[in-house]
Design a protein around this motif. Sequence first.
Motif, PDB file in Angstrom:
ATOM      1  N   THR A  37      23.271   9.069 -71.330  1.00  0.00           N
ATOM      2  CA  THR A  37      23.673   8.604 -72.666  1.00  0.00           C
ATOM      3  C   THR A  37      23.878   7.087 -72.695  1.00  0.00           C
ATOM      4  O   THR A  37      23.756   6.465 -73.745  1.00  0.00           O
ATOM      5  N   ARG A  42      22.250   1.505 -74.581  1.00  0.00           N
ATOM      6  CA  ARG A  42      21.480   0.323 -74.172  1.00  0.00           C
ATOM      7  C   ARG A  42      20.255   0.127 -75.074  1.00  0.00           C
ATOM      8  O   ARG A  42      19.908  -1.005 -75.447  1.00  0.00           O
ATOM      9  N   SER A  98      28.551  -3.138 -74.226  1.00  0.00           N
ATOM     10  CA  SER A  98      29.908  -2.625 -74.427  1.00  0.00           C
ATOM     11  C   SER A  98      30.397  -2.903 -75.839  1.00  0.00           C
ATOM     12  O   SER A  98      31.144  -2.122 -76.417  1.00  0.00           O
ATOM     13  N   ALA A 101      28.743  -0.327 -78.007  1.00  0.00           N
ATOM     14  CA  ALA A 101      29.298   1.008 -77.745  1.00  0.00           C
ATOM     15  C   ALA A 101      30.733   1.153 -78.250  1.00  0.00           C
ATOM     16  O   ALA A 101      31.235   2.269 -78.381  1.00  0.00           O
ATOM     17  N   ARG A 107      28.909   5.292 -82.430  1.00  0.00           N
ATOM     18  CA  ARG A 107      29.269   6.418 -81.561  1.00  0.00           C
ATOM     19  C   ARG A 107      29.096   7.756 -82.289  1.00  0.00           C
ATOM     20  O   ARG A 107      28.601   8.722 -81.719  1.00  0.00           O
ATOM     21  N   ARG A 129      30.367   8.236 -70.730  1.00  0.00           N
ATOM     22  CA  ARG A 129      31.771   7.829 -70.654  1.00  0.00           C
ATOM     23  C   ARG A 129      32.678   8.794 -71.414  1.00  0.00           C
ATOM     24  O   ARG A 129      33.877   8.834 -71.177  1.00  0.00           O
ATOM     25  N   ASP A 130      32.102   9.539 -72.366  1.00  0.00           N
ATOM     26  CA  ASP A 130      32.915  10.391 -73.253  1.00  0.00           C
ATOM     27  C   ASP A 130      32.339  11.801 -73.319  1.00  0.00           C
ATOM     28  O   ASP A 130      32.499  12.491 -74.315  1.00  0.00           O
ATOM     29  N   ARG A 167      32.769  -5.232 -68.743  1.00  0.00           N
ATOM     30  CA  ARG A 167      32.353  -3.921 -69.288  1.00  0.00           C
ATOM     31  C   ARG A 167      33.416  -2.866 -69.003  1.00  0.00           C
ATOM     32  O   ARG A 167      33.774  -2.061 -69.860  1.00  0.00           O
ATOM     33  N   ASP A 171      35.103  -0.960 -72.033  1.00  0.00           N
ATOM     34  CA  ASP A 171      34.832   0.487 -72.099  1.00  0.00           C
ATOM     35  C   ASP A 171      36.114   1.319 -72.000  1.00  0.00           C
ATOM     36  O   ASP A 171      36.203   2.406 -72.573  1.00  0.00           O
ATOM     37  N   ARG A 174      38.766   0.207 -75.449  1.00  0.00           N
ATOM     38  CA  ARG A 174      38.349   0.250 -76.864  1.00  0.00           C
ATOM     39  C   ARG A 174      39.078   1.386 -77.589  1.00  0.00           C
ATOM     40  O   ARG A 174      39.514   2.365 -76.954  1.00  0.00           O
TER      41      ARG A 174
HETATM   42  O1   DC Z   1      26.071   4.017 -68.007  1.00  0.00           O
HETATM   43  P1   DC Z   1      25.715   2.598 -68.407  1.00  0.00           P
HETATM   44  O2   DC Z   1      26.441   1.572 -67.578  1.00  0.00           O
HETATM   45  O3   DC Z   1      24.252   2.365 -68.455  1.00  0.00           O
HETATM   46  O4   DC Z   1      26.263   2.487 -69.918  1.00  0.00           O
HETATM   47  C1   DC Z   1      26.058   1.333 -70.675  1.00  0.00           C
HETATM   48  C2   DC Z   1      27.227   1.127 -71.622  1.00  0.00           C
HETATM   49  O5   DC Z   1      27.229   2.144 -72.622  1.00  0.00           O
HETATM   50  C3   DC Z   1      28.595   1.156 -70.956  1.00  0.00           C
HETATM   51  O6   DC Z   1      29.093  -0.140 -70.784  1.00  0.00           O
HETATM   52  C4   DC Z   1      29.461   1.941 -71.888  1.00  0.00           C
HETATM   53  C5   DC Z   1      28.538   2.581 -72.888  1.00  0.00           C
HETATM   54  N1   DC Z   1      28.566   4.041 -72.901  1.00  0.00           N
HETATM   55  C6   DC Z   1      29.496   4.645 -73.706  1.00  0.00           C
HETATM   56  O7   DC Z   1      30.328   3.978 -74.307  1.00  0.00           O
HETATM   57  N2   DC Z   1      29.492   5.997 -73.839  1.00  0.00           N
HETATM   58  C7   DC Z   1      28.608   6.742 -73.174  1.00  0.00           C
HETATM   59  N3   DC Z   1      28.614   8.082 -73.334  1.00  0.00           N
HETATM   60  C8   DC Z   1      27.671   6.141 -72.310  1.00  0.00           C
HETATM   61  C9   DC Z   1      27.692   4.766 -72.179  1.00  0.00           C
END
Ligand code: DC
Length: 206
Positions: A37, A42, A98, A101, A107, A129-130, A167, A171, A174
């Motif tokens: 995700t 990205r 970030s 996101a 979102r 992340r979520d 980041r 992350d 927020r």
């Molecule tokens: O996994 P990554 O480092 O490629 O993710 C890029 C950015 O996307 C990360 O800084 C936070 C965001 N992200 C998010 O907020 N929620 C997700 N489910 C996946 C990534």
Amino acid sequence: MKQQTKVVVAIDGPAGSGKSTVSSALAKRLGVERLDTGAMYRAVTWEALYSDVDLSDGDALAAIAREADIDVRPEMVVINGHDVTTAIRSAEVSEAVSKVAANEAVRVVLVERQRRWIDDRQGGVVEGRDIGSVVAPDADAKIYLTASREERQRRRKEESADCLASRDHIDSTRDASPLTVPEGAKVIDTTDQSVDDVVEEILRCL
Ligand code: DC
């Protein structure tokens, strides 16, 4: 969400914690697909930069997330016909993602797309992340990967220490779905573990 016939595994954790490597190996073992995700956030960020959209313009970012044709596969990421597989890993995108996101409207749209991805496949390994907290709180297994800061920086050597730290900070602080350990998640420290060992540990949770 529809009744799933395959397993759903949610894998969360900060950058460099091993999510992508572990998710790929786990998906292979389970014979299911994997969704990164982070690559979706990205890709939206890349499109915003490419189209000169102001990153503080939440409506414009949400419109990209809603209207863009986004195809995230393990081997290739395409947005609106552009192959951005390499470009989404650039320093420019890593520095901006970030902020994108953290936008609540973005979102909402991407979470909806991610749930549809799971429904369409009747399961899968989903990393982000979520995932265990918001996207798939009823997943069959919720995993939170962590690793020491030194090890995470070593794994993300293409990213500056400042960018990674920034980041991490954005992350996890927020307002909209910050990175946290989801309720009921199994926390695994991958610092000194092999990928196979981590995969075995996750399989034991199923
Ligand atoms: O996994 P990554 O480092 O490629 O993710 C890029 C950015 O996307 C990360 O800084 C936070 C965001 N992200 C998010 O907020 N929620 C997700 N489910 C996946 C990534």
